[in-house]
Design a protein around this motif. Structure first.
Motif, PDB file in Angstrom:
ATOM      1  N   HIS A  35       0.820  -1.204   0.000  1.00  0.00           N
ATOM      2  CA  HIS A  35       0.000   0.000   0.000  1.00  0.00           C
ATOM      3  C   HIS A  35       0.858   1.261   0.000  1.00  0.00           C
ATOM      4  CE1 HIS A  35      -4.176   1.401   0.475  1.00  0.00           C
ATOM      5  NE2 HIS A  35      -3.634   2.452   1.065  1.00  0.00           N
ATOM      6  N   MET A  36       1.992   1.190   0.650  1.00  0.00           N
ATOM      7  CA  MET A  36       2.894   2.343   0.717  1.00  0.00           C
ATOM      8  C   MET A  36       3.700   2.532  -0.561  1.00  0.00           C
ATOM      9  SD  MET A  36       4.277   1.826   4.617  1.00  0.00           S
ATOM     10  CE  MET A  36       5.417   3.215   4.562  1.00  0.00           C
ATOM     11  N   HIS A  37       3.748   1.495  -1.394  1.00  0.00           N
ATOM     12  CA  HIS A  37       4.566   1.556  -2.611  1.00  0.00           C
ATOM     13  C   HIS A  37       3.746   1.126  -3.829  1.00  0.00           C
ATOM     14  CE1 HIS A  37       7.428   1.038   0.773  1.00  0.00           C
ATOM     15  NE2 HIS A  37       8.121   1.929   0.107  1.00  0.00           N
ATOM     16  N   PRO A  38       2.687   1.846  -4.144  1.00  0.00           N
ATOM     17  CA  PRO A  38       1.831   1.461  -5.270  1.00  0.00           C
ATOM     18  C   PRO A  38       2.533   1.670  -6.607  1.00  0.00           C
ATOM     19  CG  PRO A  38       1.179   3.608  -4.435  1.00  0.00           C
ATOM     20  CD  PRO A  38       2.229   3.100  -3.504  1.00  0.00           C
ATOM     21  N   GLU A  39       2.238   0.783  -7.545  1.00  0.00           N
ATOM     22  CA  GLU A  39       2.819   0.874  -8.880  1.00  0.00           C
ATOM     23  C   GLU A  39       1.720   0.731  -9.931  1.00  0.00           C
ATOM     24  OE1 GLU A  39       7.152  -1.106  -8.524  1.00  0.00           O
ATOM     25  OE2 GLU A  39       5.518  -2.437  -7.930  1.00  0.00           O
ATOM     26  N   LEU A  40       1.824   1.520 -10.980  1.00  0.00           N
ATOM     27  CA  LEU A  40       0.815   1.488 -12.040  1.00  0.00           C
ATOM     28  C   LEU A  40       0.985   0.249 -12.913  1.00  0.00           C
ATOM     29  CD1 LEU A  40       0.702   5.227 -13.159  1.00  0.00           C
ATOM     30  CD2 LEU A  40      -0.631   4.060 -11.387  1.00  0.00           C
ATOM     31  N   GLY A  41      -0.023   0.023 -13.765  1.00  0.00           N
ATOM     32  CA  GLY A  41      -0.045  -1.141 -14.627  1.00  0.00           C
ATOM     33  C   GLY A  41       1.185  -1.266 -15.498  1.00  0.00           C
ATOM     34  N   ASN A  42       1.733  -2.468 -15.563  1.00  0.00           N
ATOM     35  CA  ASN A  42       2.935  -2.812 -16.314  1.00  0.00           C
ATOM     36  C   ASN A  42       4.202  -2.160 -15.774  1.00  0.00           C
ATOM     37  OD1 ASN A  42       1.592  -4.501 -18.256  1.00  0.00           O
ATOM     38  ND2 ASN A  42       0.839  -2.656 -19.264  1.00  0.00           N
ATOM     39  N   GLN A  43       4.092  -1.552 -14.588  1.00  0.00           N
ATOM     40  CA  GLN A  43       5.262  -0.977 -13.922  1.00  0.00           C
ATOM     41  C   GLN A  43       5.468  -1.610 -12.543  1.00  0.00           C
ATOM     42  OE1 GLN A  43       4.904   3.334 -13.826  1.00  0.00           O
ATOM     43  NE2 GLN A  43       3.929   3.365 -15.837  1.00  0.00           N
ATOM     44  N   GLU A  44       4.860  -2.754 -12.288  1.00  0.00           N
ATOM     45  CA  GLU A  44       4.819  -3.334 -10.941  1.00  0.00           C
ATOM     46  C   GLU A  44       6.063  -4.178 -10.650  1.00  0.00           C
ATOM     47  OE1 GLU A  44       2.804  -4.271 -13.432  1.00  0.00           O
ATOM     48  OE2 GLU A  44       0.690  -3.987 -12.961  1.00  0.00           O
ATOM     49  N   PHE A  45       7.244  -3.589 -10.854  1.00  0.00           N
ATOM     50  CA  PHE A  45       8.492  -4.341 -10.701  1.00  0.00           C
ATOM     51  C   PHE A  45       8.794  -4.630  -9.230  1.00  0.00           C
ATOM     52  CE2 PHE A  45       8.905  -2.046 -14.746  1.00  0.00           C
ATOM     53  CZ  PHE A  45       9.155  -3.115 -15.601  1.00  0.00           C
ATOM     54  N   THR A  67       5.869 -10.316 -19.849  1.00  0.00           N
ATOM     55  CA  THR A  67       5.736  -8.864 -19.915  1.00  0.00           C
ATOM     56  C   THR A  67       6.672  -8.154 -18.936  1.00  0.00           C
ATOM     57  OG1 THR A  67       3.854  -9.066 -18.394  1.00  0.00           O
ATOM     58  CG2 THR A  67       3.358  -8.874 -20.740  1.00  0.00           C
ATOM     59  N   GLY A  68       7.285  -8.904 -18.035  1.00  0.00           N
ATOM     60  CA  GLY A  68       8.250  -8.323 -17.100  1.00  0.00           C
ATOM     61  C   GLY A  68       7.711  -8.046 -15.724  1.00  0.00           C
ATOM     62  N   THR A  69       6.394  -7.986 -15.587  1.00  0.00           N
ATOM     63  CA  THR A  69       5.769  -7.847 -14.274  1.00  0.00           C
ATOM     64  C   THR A  69       4.647  -8.871 -14.148  1.00  0.00           C
ATOM     65  OG1 THR A  69       4.151  -6.176 -14.994  1.00  0.00           O
ATOM     66  CG2 THR A  69       6.280  -5.377 -14.158  1.00  0.00           C
ATOM     67  N   GLY A  70       4.296  -9.169 -12.899  1.00  0.00           N
ATOM     68  CA  GLY A  70       3.330 -10.226 -12.654  1.00  0.00           C
ATOM     69  C   GLY A  70       4.013 -11.586 -12.701  1.00  0.00           C
ATOM     70  N   LEU A  71       3.380 -12.589 -12.101  1.00  0.00           N
ATOM     71  CA  LEU A  71       3.958 -13.919 -12.088  1.00  0.00           C
ATOM     72  C   LEU A  71       2.901 -14.969 -11.825  1.00  0.00           C
ATOM     73  CD1 LEU A  71       5.732 -14.542  -8.700  1.00  0.00           C
ATOM     74  CD2 LEU A  71       4.705 -12.361  -9.178  1.00  0.00           C
ATOM     75  N   ALA A 103      -5.080 -12.759  -8.609  1.00  0.00           N
ATOM     76  CA  ALA A 103      -5.000 -11.440  -7.983  1.00  0.00           C
ATOM     77  C   ALA A 103      -4.518 -10.438  -9.024  1.00  0.00           C
ATOM     78  CB  ALA A 103      -4.043 -11.460  -6.801  1.00  0.00           C
ATOM     79  N   ASP A 104      -4.958  -9.193  -8.906  1.00  0.00           N
ATOM     80  CA  ASP A 104      -4.438  -8.102  -9.729  1.00  0.00           C
ATOM     81  C   ASP A 104      -3.519  -7.251  -8.853  1.00  0.00           C
ATOM     82  OD1 ASP A 104      -6.658  -7.422  -8.196  1.00  0.00           O
ATOM     83  OD2 ASP A 104      -7.818  -6.671  -9.882  1.00  0.00           O
ATOM     84  N   ILE A 105      -2.406  -6.772  -9.397  1.00  0.00           N
ATOM     85  CA  ILE A 105      -1.360  -6.206  -8.549  1.00  0.00           C
ATOM     86  C   ILE A 105      -1.112  -4.723  -8.770  1.00  0.00           C
ATOM     87  CG2 ILE A 105      -0.239  -8.460  -8.398  1.00  0.00           C
ATOM     88  CD1 ILE A 105       1.903  -7.458 -10.320  1.00  0.00           C
ATOM     89  N   ASP A 106      -1.812  -4.086  -9.705  1.00  0.00           N
ATOM     90  CA  ASP A 106      -1.497  -2.691 -10.015  1.00  0.00           C
ATOM     91  C   ASP A 106      -2.329  -1.721  -9.189  1.00  0.00           C
ATOM     92  OD1 ASP A 106      -3.744  -3.661 -11.454  1.00  0.00           O
ATOM     93  OD2 ASP A 106      -3.602  -2.011 -12.891  1.00  0.00           O
ATOM     94  N   ALA A 107      -1.883  -0.459  -9.177  1.00  0.00           N
ATOM     95  CA  ALA A 107      -2.550   0.616  -8.430  1.00  0.00           C
ATOM     96  C   ALA A 107      -3.132   1.639  -9.402  1.00  0.00           C
ATOM     97  CB  ALA A 107      -1.556   1.279  -7.476  1.00  0.00           C
ATOM     98  N   LEU A 108      -3.648   2.728  -8.851  1.00  0.00           N
ATOM     99  CA  LEU A 108      -4.313   3.767  -9.638  1.00  0.00           C
ATOM    100  C   LEU A 108      -3.522   5.079  -9.617  1.00  0.00           C
ATOM    101  CD1 LEU A 108      -7.948   3.090  -8.447  1.00  0.00           C
ATOM    102  CD2 LEU A 108      -7.228   3.064 -10.840  1.00  0.00           C
ATOM    103  N   ASP A 176      -3.018 -10.153 -21.901  1.00  0.00           N
ATOM    104  CA  ASP A 176      -1.602 -10.472 -22.103  1.00  0.00           C
ATOM    105  C   ASP A 176      -1.194 -11.705 -21.303  1.00  0.00           C
ATOM    106  OD1 ASP A 176      -1.161  -8.345 -23.826  1.00  0.00           O
ATOM    107  OD2 ASP A 176      -0.628  -6.970 -22.205  1.00  0.00           O
ATOM    108  N   ALA A 177      -1.714 -11.813 -20.075  1.00  0.00           N
ATOM    109  CA  ALA A 177      -1.371 -12.962 -19.240  1.00  0.00           C
ATOM    110  C   ALA A 177      -1.858 -14.261 -19.874  1.00  0.00           C
ATOM    111  CB  ALA A 177      -1.968 -12.789 -17.844  1.00  0.00           C
ATOM    112  N   ILE A 178      -3.060 -14.239 -20.428  1.00  0.00           N
ATOM    113  CA  ILE A 178      -3.608 -15.427 -21.086  1.00  0.00           C
ATOM    114  C   ILE A 178      -2.769 -15.789 -22.302  1.00  0.00           C
ATOM    115  CG2 ILE A 178      -5.601 -16.317 -22.370  1.00  0.00           C
ATOM    116  CD1 ILE A 178      -7.318 -14.510 -20.461  1.00  0.00           C
ATOM    117  N   GLU A 179      -2.399 -14.767 -23.080  1.00  0.00           N
ATOM    118  CA  GLU A 179      -1.552 -15.016 -24.244  1.00  0.00           C
ATOM    119  C   GLU A 179      -0.210 -15.611 -23.825  1.00  0.00           C
ATOM    120  OE1 GLU A 179       0.340 -12.547 -28.041  1.00  0.00           O
ATOM    121  OE2 GLU A 179      -1.248 -11.654 -26.826  1.00  0.00           O
TER     122      GLU A 179
END
Length: 421
Positions: A35-45, A67-71, A103-108, A176-179
């Motif tokens: 919560h203290m370190h939110p990251e936007l979509g495709n930037q969730e390193f 894609t480099g983020t997510g697992l 789960a979805d991992i990105d912030a707003l 993208d994850a499905i692909e």
């Protein structure tokens, strides 16, 4: 969907997989760090690295998405005390596809405006204002609990954890994850979404559509401008834009079945720079939402025709960029029964309530184009809290007891699904 009516959950059943207190405290700390370190979509390193490290610490083998983020991470493929791994996420002699927990991992991209909490966002204009940090922590916790059950030989069937990036980025990171193959070997998928209208300790379930389709709409209008003293010599784009904004939704309301719930809502209208100059260019942007899957497939043609018709009445040339977003989430009835049985086994059938369809969009829907599954609404409101908190607001927060509820819901669902013939 009561406990008494479920033949696979006898009255004296005692499901393993509850959340031990040390892990509960760790998960709360993990959520607060996210919560203290939110990251936007495709930037969730950073988020991806934190998840990978914790799963590896538990002896698991997470794989970062291409894609480099997510697992993704499979639990139970080692066979525990039971049998050997086939190498494809299934145990020898077990050909059934896996259950996936998503789960979805990105912030707003909005500021965190909460006060009085030590875990406010430390990143300017970024916030976990939709509860994705809660979702992520729940799937992590469920994975850790299931891994321990597997070591004890108590996990009947492997489970896949999916930590998906970019849910807030149309058309959604799920595509993208499905692909990238996250559903290979998966036969059913479940997820939860925070609901600040529901008390913590409860979930909302609904078979069939539970969210709306959501597309993005961008419109430009052009025509000769001029002096406001001589509007008859111009294309009055301010009036044309205003008419598109008001008349297109009204026109669609009379051209489609009201049960489709097709709604165009504008969020931006820009035209002109001076009070005495009729501009040559105007822009509108908004969203198209639709409750019905079949109607969603027709929506682009209907919206295009309505905009062109209204703009043409005012001699404005229209250019339309209709960006496909996500279809509705349509919950599979059998998976809803599984979630109901899991929640009844943990908290009793009184902890389950019916929920209505929302006009919000969710890219979980893309998974359901491939495999059956369901999304539950997870109560995150502290009982007695009279504030009217909502999602996508900077002051959104969740009662952290929801983490325990979500972990135990998912572990129970995994155990019950794994024991099905």
């Amino acid at each position: 969907m009561s406990r008494e009516s479920d033949p696979e959950l006898p009255e004296d059943a005692s499901l393993p997989g509850t959340l031990p207190e040390p892990l509960r405290a760790e998960l709360i700390a993990f959520r607060r760090d996210l919560h203290m370190h939110p990251e936007l979509g495709n930037q969730e390193f950073r988020t991806t690295a934190a998840l990978k490290a914790r799963l590896e610490k538990a002896g698991l083998e997470p794989r970062v998405l291409s894609t480099g983020t997510g697992l993704i991470c499979d639990v139970g493929t080692s066979g525990g005390a039971r049998s050997s791994d086939k190498g494809d996420g299934r145990r020898s002699g077990d050909t059934r596809p896996m259950l996936a927990l998503r789960a979805d991992i990105d912030a707003l991209p909005i500021p965190d405006t909460k006060t009085g909490v030590p875990y406010r966002s430390t990143v300017p204009d970024r916030a976990h204002a939709c509860g994705h940090d809660i979702h992520t922590t729940i799937v992590l916790g469920a994975g850790l609990v299931l891994a321990e059950l597997d070591r004890q030989g108590l996990l009947p069937h492997p489970v896949r954890l999916i930590f998906q990036p970019a849910e807030e980025v149309l058309p959604g990171g799920a595509a993208d994850a499905i692909e990238g193959g996250v559903l290979e070997g998966v036969g059913r998928i479940i997820g939860v979404h925070c609901d600040p209208r529901v008390d913590v300790g409860r979930i909302g379930l609904r078979a069939g559509p539970i969210t709306s389709a959501c597309d993005r709409l961008e419109v430009t209008l052009d025509g000769p401008g001029g002096h406001t003293a001589r509007p008859h010599l111009t294309t009055d784009l301010v009036t044309a834009a205003a008419k598109v904004a008001t008349e297109v939704p009204a026109l669609l309301a009379r051209r489609v079945d009201a049960r489709w719930g097709l709604a165009v809502t504008w969020g931006r209208l820009v035209a002109g720079h001076a009070c005495n100059v009729i501009p040559q260019h105007a822009e509108l942007s908004g969203t198209v939402r639709c409750l019905d899957l079949a109607a969603w497939r027709e929506a682009p043609d209907l919206v295009h025709a309505a905009i062109d018709e209204v703009a043409g009445m005012y001699r404005a040339k229209s250019v339309i960029n209709y960006v496909r977003g996500v279809p509705p989430v349509v919950n599979d009835p059998g998976t809803i029964e599984l979630l109901a049985a899991a929640m009844a086994g943990r908290r009793g059938s009184y902890a389950i309530e019916d929920t209505e369809q929302s006009l919000g969009g969710e890219d979980f829907s893309w998974y359901l184009e491939h495999v059956p599954g369901a999304m539950a609404r997870l109560g995150v409101r502290t009982p007695g809290d009279t504030r009217r908190l909502d999602l996508h607001r900077g002051d959104f927060d969740a009662d952290e007891e929801a983490i325990t509820v979500g972990v135990e819901l998912f572990t129970a669902a995994a155990l019950l699904d794994g024991n099905r013939s």
